[in-house]
Scaffold this motif. Sequence first.
Motif, PDB file in Angstrom:
ATOM      1  N   TRP A  57       0.875  -1.191   0.001  1.00  0.00           N
ATOM      2  CA  TRP A  57      -0.111  -0.235   0.436  1.00  0.00           C
ATOM      3  C   TRP A  57       0.858   1.464   0.321  1.00  0.00           C
ATOM      4  O   TRP A  57       2.278   0.903   1.293  1.00  0.00           O
ATOM      5  N   PRO A  58       0.105   1.719  -1.025  1.00  0.00           N
ATOM      6  CA  PRO A  58      -0.458   2.618  -1.514  1.00  0.00           C
ATOM      7  C   PRO A  58       0.153   1.653  -3.408  1.00  0.00           C
ATOM      8  O   PRO A  58      -0.601   1.741  -4.657  1.00  0.00           O
ATOM      9  N   LYS A  59       1.218   1.047  -3.455  1.00  0.00           N
ATOM     10  CA  LYS A  59       1.465   0.700  -4.574  1.00  0.00           C
ATOM     11  C   LYS A  59       1.147  -0.572  -5.003  1.00  0.00           C
ATOM     12  O   LYS A  59       0.573  -1.350  -4.227  1.00  0.00           O
ATOM     13  N   ARG A  60       0.719  -0.378  -6.888  1.00  0.00           N
ATOM     14  CA  ARG A  60      -0.533  -1.536  -7.140  1.00  0.00           C
ATOM     15  C   ARG A  60       0.624  -1.534  -8.133  1.00  0.00           C
ATOM     16  O   ARG A  60       1.889  -1.874  -8.740  1.00  0.00           O
ATOM     17  N   LYS A  61       0.646  -3.624  -8.411  1.00  0.00           N
ATOM     18  CA  LYS A  61       0.888  -3.844  -9.432  1.00  0.00           C
ATOM     19  C   LYS A  61       0.230  -4.262 -10.427  1.00  0.00           C
ATOM     20  O   LYS A  61      -0.698  -5.272  -9.911  1.00  0.00           O
ATOM     21  N   GLU A  62       0.591  -4.055 -11.927  1.00  0.00           N
ATOM     22  CA  GLU A  62      -0.291  -4.989 -13.014  1.00  0.00           C
ATOM     23  C   GLU A  62      -0.424  -6.400 -12.983  1.00  0.00           C
ATOM     24  O   GLU A  62       1.111  -7.062 -12.444  1.00  0.00           O
ATOM     25  N   VAL A  63      -1.309  -6.828 -13.431  1.00  0.00           N
ATOM     26  CA  VAL A  63      -0.429  -8.730 -12.607  1.00  0.00           C
ATOM     27  C   VAL A  63      -1.015  -9.521 -13.725  1.00  0.00           C
ATOM     28  O   VAL A  63      -0.560 -11.042 -13.860  1.00  0.00           O
ATOM     29  N   TYR A  64      -1.062  -8.498 -15.421  1.00  0.00           N
ATOM     30  CA  TYR A  64      -0.633  -9.619 -16.651  1.00  0.00           C
ATOM     31  C   TYR A  64       0.737 -10.262 -16.729  1.00  0.00           C
ATOM     32  O   TYR A  64       1.681  -9.536 -16.313  1.00  0.00           O
ATOM     33  N   TYR A  65       0.326 -10.701 -17.427  1.00  0.00           N
ATOM     34  CA  TYR A  65       1.713 -12.239 -17.699  1.00  0.00           C
ATOM     35  C   TYR A  65       3.566 -10.795 -17.792  1.00  0.00           C
ATOM     36  O   TYR A  65       3.016 -10.007 -18.644  1.00  0.00           O
ATOM     37  N   ASP A  66       4.166 -11.301 -17.122  1.00  0.00           N
ATOM     38  CA  ASP A  66       5.709 -10.391 -16.951  1.00  0.00           C
ATOM     39  C   ASP A  66       6.438 -11.769 -17.326  1.00  0.00           C
ATOM     40  O   ASP A  66       7.077 -12.394 -16.338  1.00  0.00           O
ATOM     41  N   SER A  67       7.229 -12.011 -18.669  1.00  0.00           N
ATOM     42  CA  SER A  67       8.162 -12.693 -19.189  1.00  0.00           C
ATOM     43  C   SER A  67       9.408 -12.383 -18.621  1.00  0.00           C
ATOM     44  O   SER A  67      10.449 -13.226 -18.557  1.00  0.00           O
TER      45      SER A  67
END
Length: 178
Positions: A57-67
């Motif tokens: 919090w409050p940092k967000r992380k995108e969860v789409y595939y990351d090679s």
Amino acid sequence: MSNYNSYPGIGVDSKILITQNVLSSKLGFSNVDFYGRVQKVISKDLKSFTPEFYAEWPKRKEVYYDSKKAPGGNVFFIVSDEDTTKDGVLFEAKVKVVFMLNLEKLISGKTYWPDAEIQETCLKLLKRIGTIDPTGIERGIENVFKGFDITNIRLNGIQPYHTFSINGILKYTFNCNH
């Protein structure tokens, strides 16, 4: 890789946390990141949404595939916007357990496309955990991410990438003894 499980197990997250921890420890996937419930976050174009996890919090992380960060893939949960109850105690939420995987990084030595094998492995484990009553499986980014911006997802749905979700009903309660 990582199991991002440092959030409190309250309400719907109580069962998600249990499920996430068991999936992370029992699936045997290497180089896969596991997340809890993702949030719909407005995209940069201000017209669509991306699924993101509050890793810290409050940092967000995108969860789409990351090679680069998780070459095997990601596993996370999308929960419906409305939970229902008949008695104000036991709630039901529609949930998707999303698997964005690079099968080439997870399984070797096969002479066939092992997508159905991976789906069966995940479904069997989810049924054994018992926190989610499965109602179906969706395949493909267009189906799994209905309502989210998928324009930046490249190569998914093309071998060796496989995106699917196991959908179901998750029942939970709140601790309202006060």
